[in-house]
Design a protein around this motif. Structure first.
Motif, PDB file in Angstrom:
ATOM      1  N   ALA A 301       0.817  -1.216   0.000  1.00  0.00           N
ATOM      2  CA  ALA A 301       0.000   0.000   0.000  1.00  0.00           C
ATOM      3  C   ALA A 301       0.847   1.262   0.000  1.00  0.00           C
ATOM      4  O   ALA A 301       0.396   2.312  -0.447  1.00  0.00           O
ATOM      5  N   ARG A 302       2.073   1.164   0.496  1.00  0.00           N
ATOM      6  CA  ARG A 302       2.965   2.320   0.540  1.00  0.00           C
ATOM      7  C   ARG A 302       3.929   2.346  -0.631  1.00  0.00           C
ATOM      8  O   ARG A 302       4.854   3.144  -0.666  1.00  0.00           O
ATOM      9  N   GLY A 303       3.732   1.442  -1.588  1.00  0.00           N
ATOM     10  CA  GLY A 303       4.619   1.413  -2.740  1.00  0.00           C
ATOM     11  C   GLY A 303       5.964   0.792  -2.457  1.00  0.00           C
ATOM     12  O   GLY A 303       6.892   0.915  -3.259  1.00  0.00           O
ATOM     13  N   VAL A 304       6.115   0.113  -1.333  1.00  0.00           N
ATOM     14  CA  VAL A 304       7.364  -0.561  -0.984  1.00  0.00           C
ATOM     15  C   VAL A 304       7.320  -1.973  -1.559  1.00  0.00           C
ATOM     16  O   VAL A 304       6.395  -2.743  -1.258  1.00  0.00           O
ATOM     17  N   PRO A 305       8.273  -2.368  -2.393  1.00  0.00           N
ATOM     18  CA  PRO A 305       8.244  -3.703  -2.991  1.00  0.00           C
ATOM     19  C   PRO A 305       8.527  -4.797  -1.966  1.00  0.00           C
ATOM     20  O   PRO A 305       9.072  -4.537  -0.890  1.00  0.00           O
ATOM     21  N   VAL A 306       8.152  -6.013  -2.320  1.00  0.00           N
ATOM     22  CA  VAL A 306       8.110  -7.117  -1.362  1.00  0.00           C
ATOM     23  C   VAL A 306       8.734  -8.379  -1.953  1.00  0.00           C
ATOM     24  O   VAL A 306       8.683  -8.593  -3.175  1.00  0.00           O
ATOM     25  N   ILE A 307       9.298  -9.196  -1.100  1.00  0.00           N
ATOM     26  CA  ILE A 307       9.602 -10.590  -1.428  1.00  0.00           C
ATOM     27  C   ILE A 307       8.879 -11.458  -0.416  1.00  0.00           C
ATOM     28  O   ILE A 307       9.110 -11.354   0.789  1.00  0.00           O
ATOM     29  N   ALA A 308       7.949 -12.302  -0.905  1.00  0.00           N
ATOM     30  CA  ALA A 308       7.308 -13.319  -0.070  1.00  0.00           C
ATOM     31  C   ALA A 308       8.157 -14.581  -0.210  1.00  0.00           C
ATOM     32  O   ALA A 308       8.134 -15.243  -1.249  1.00  0.00           O
ATOM     33  N   LEU A 309       8.894 -14.889   0.823  1.00  0.00           N
ATOM     34  CA  LEU A 309       9.923 -15.924   0.758  1.00  0.00           C
ATOM     35  C   LEU A 309       9.300 -17.308   0.592  1.00  0.00           C
ATOM     36  O   LEU A 309       8.489 -17.730   1.417  1.00  0.00           O
ATOM     37  N   ASP A 310       9.695 -18.029  -0.469  1.00  0.00           N
ATOM     38  CA  ASP A 310       9.156 -19.372  -0.715  1.00  0.00           C
ATOM     39  C   ASP A 310      10.196 -20.465  -0.494  1.00  0.00           C
ATOM     40  O   ASP A 310      10.017 -21.599  -0.958  1.00  0.00           O
ATOM     41  N   THR A 311      11.258 -20.151   0.224  1.00  0.00           N
ATOM     42  CA  THR A 311      12.322 -21.124   0.483  1.00  0.00           C
ATOM     43  C   THR A 311      11.788 -22.387   1.137  1.00  0.00           C
ATOM     44  O   THR A 311      12.304 -23.489   0.899  1.00  0.00           O
ATOM     45  N   PHE A 312      10.765 -22.273   1.966  1.00  0.00           N
ATOM     46  CA  PHE A 312      10.214 -23.423   2.693  1.00  0.00           C
ATOM     47  C   PHE A 312       8.952 -23.978   2.018  1.00  0.00           C
ATOM     48  O   PHE A 312       8.244 -24.814   2.577  1.00  0.00           O
ATOM     49  N   GLY A 313       8.658 -23.487   0.822  1.00  0.00           N
ATOM     50  CA  GLY A 313       7.504 -23.945   0.080  1.00  0.00           C
ATOM     51  C   GLY A 313       6.366 -22.940   0.135  1.00  0.00           C
ATOM     52  O   GLY A 313       6.457 -21.892   0.788  1.00  0.00           O
ATOM     53  N   VAL A 314       5.304 -23.265  -0.575  1.00  0.00           N
ATOM     54  CA  VAL A 314       4.076 -22.472  -0.544  1.00  0.00           C
ATOM     55  C   VAL A 314       2.962 -23.440  -0.187  1.00  0.00           C
ATOM     56  O   VAL A 314       2.514 -24.231  -1.008  1.00  0.00           O
ATOM     57  N   ARG A 315       2.540 -23.388   1.065  1.00  0.00           N
ATOM     58  CA  ARG A 315       1.559 -24.355   1.557  1.00  0.00           C
ATOM     59  C   ARG A 315       0.824 -23.769   2.757  1.00  0.00           C
ATOM     60  O   ARG A 315       1.305 -22.851   3.411  1.00  0.00           O
ATOM     61  N   LYS A 316      -0.337 -24.331   3.019  1.00  0.00           N
ATOM     62  CA  LYS A 316      -1.192 -23.791   4.075  1.00  0.00           C
ATOM     63  C   LYS A 316      -0.503 -23.641   5.432  1.00  0.00           C
ATOM     64  O   LYS A 316      -0.683 -22.609   6.092  1.00  0.00           O
ATOM     65  N   PRO A 317       0.241 -24.623   5.921  1.00  0.00           N
ATOM     66  CA  PRO A 317       0.850 -24.457   7.252  1.00  0.00           C
ATOM     67  C   PRO A 317       1.784 -23.254   7.359  1.00  0.00           C
ATOM     68  O   PRO A 317       2.035 -22.759   8.456  1.00  0.00           O
TER      69      PRO A 317
END
Length: 458
Positions: A301-317
């Motif tokens: 929302a503030r225009g700050v870019p992001v990295i959503a870290l997927d090193t451990f996978g992308v899963r519900k837990p």
């Protein structure tokens, strides 16, 4: 409505205090108050200041009470609306108090951040609310599907997540309540617009938004710390800031194990630990890194870019399936190289960045108030729990901890804790695979208890 509505948020834990304060801060023309109930999770004075920073809720609008004082306070102030802001057991305990009031307010509940996957307990403990506030079209679909699966009907409404504020709405405050002079957010009357505007000035910090629950295993948290060390070493002239929610000795909404303060005991000079408000950290950020923190929404929302870290996978837990298709997922190499990114536009509308005009929660609340005043909105009371008095004593003790000094609470806790663990164990064993579980990638909800060990009682 002809007169100002009296709205009180009842909360204890830090994330719920911040959420409810920001939610009410965005509503014009109301008399707002914050009631902080003493539990093991109740915010410290410093956490309170952090949570209220940037809102118009001042010291005179905050009252701290013991649980036994809640009924008298509500009876004396007669709010039109109560926002129950706490974990499920807390919400139900306060809901039982409201059931005994002669003049019943409209009861609203909600969640303090991104809430995918939708959780069974979240819905079950809030089923007596007159309205459940959610923050994205995707969340509403998920909780409606969960409700259909469980046979639970709870009216739901959409609000803009209070932290989803446009960069153009960020204003300079003379002084944040936490004590630092810097930029803070100001939402519009409908809960904040959501168009993303690039900031003219870009900071230089890599900000890591730490979480108590994920990643859960010590070796995973050590891996994460190693990534942050490598990022610090790659750019020794720029800071890596680990943004924590609480100082040692303070409580958080969720129980943290293997704290980053311990894992980062020996660190390079440009790898910092910070307890400042997230808005202040983002004002100096080049980009944000997280596994699944709601801080990602605040950064976007503030225009700050992001990295959503997927090193451990992308899963519900890992609570990060919400980022699938967002364009934000990245690995350790992206973090070290600071390859931050902005989200996909199609993902944004469905996930927290809908137009403010689509947020209908406050309109729905006002309608409910009119219905209650007219005597046509029946009360949704909490039914007596199985186990009668003993169950009620266990429930109270599990939420209040040492604040409940009753003999029956101590006895009930000794009997009830093993039973609860046994029930949760059976549910986990029953649902280890198959549909509607944490392992099921086809749904945005789960019927299983949390896989992380996150006790109600501290």
């Amino acid at each position: 409505m002809s007169s100002e509505l009296r709205v009180v948020a009842i909360a204890d834990a830090d994330s719920f205090v911040k959420w409810s304060a920001a939610l009410l801060d965005a509503v014009p023309g109301i008399r707002r108050h914050m009631l902080l109930v003493r539990t093991p999770l109740t915010v410290s004075r410093e956490q309170e200041n952090m949570a209220l920073a940037g809102t118009i809720i001042g010291d005179g609008a905050v009252t701290r009470v013991g649980f036994d004082e809640v009924a008298g306070w509500l009876q004396g102030h007669l709010p039109d609306v109560v926002v129950l802001a706490g974990r499920g057991h807390f919400v139900r305990l306060i809901a039982r108090v409201i059931d005994r009031l002669k003049q019943r307010p409209v009861v609203v509940s909600g969640l303090p951040g991104m809430s995918i996957p939708a959780l069974r307990g979240t819905l079950e403990y809030r089923r007596e609310s007159d309205l459940l506030v959610l923050h994205s079209h995707r969340e509403i679909r998920a909780y409606e599907a969960l409700g259909d699966r469980l046979g639970i009907a709870v009216p739901m409404a959409l609000a803009t997540l209070p932290y989803a504020r446009r960069a153009s709405q960020v204003v300079t405050a003379s002084r944040m309540r936490a004590g630092a002079a810097d930029a803070v957010g100001a939402a519009d009357a409908q809960g904040g617009g959501v168009a993303v505007v690039e900031r003219e000035r870009r900071g230089t910090d890599l900000v890591f938004a730490a979480q108590a629950l994920v990643p859960a295993e010590r070796d995973e948290r050590e891996t994460l710390v190693d990534i942050l060390r490598r990022a610090a070493a790659a750019r020794p002239n720029r800071r890596v800031v680990v943004k924590l929610r609480s100082r040692p000795g303070e409580a958080e909404t969720h129980l943290e194990r293997d704290a980053y303060t311990e894992l980062l005991a020996n660190r390079p000079a440009n790898l910092m630990i910070s307890y400042e408000p997230m808005a202040l950290a983002l004002s100096r950020a080049e980009g944000l890194v997280t596994v699944s923190s709601t801080a990602a929404v605040e950064a976007i929302a503030r225009g700050v870019p992001v990295i959503a870290l997927d090193t451990f996978g992308v899963r519900k837990p890992l609570l990060n399936t919400v980022f699938a298709g967002s364009g934000l997922l990245g690995d350790a190499g992206d973090v070290v190289a600071r390859r931050f990114r902005h989200p996909d536009a199609d993902w944004m509308h469905d996930n927290y960045f809908h137009p403010a005009s689509e947020s209908d929660w406050w309109d729905r609340v006002q309608e409910l108030v009119m219905l209650r005043r007219g005597g046509v909105l029946p009360a949704k009371t909490v039914p007596a729990g199985r186990g009668g008095t003993l169950h009620a004593a266990w429930h109270r003790k599990s939420v209040l901890g040492s604040e409940d000094r009753s003999f029956t609470g101590q006895v009930a806790l000794g009997i009830g804790a093993p039973l609860v663990q046994g029930i949760l164990g059976m549910r986990r064993a029953r649902g280890r695979a198959g549909e509607d579980t944490w392992a099921d990638a086809t749904t945005d909800y789960t019927l299983e208890p949390r896989p992380q060990k996150d006790p109600v009682r501290r």
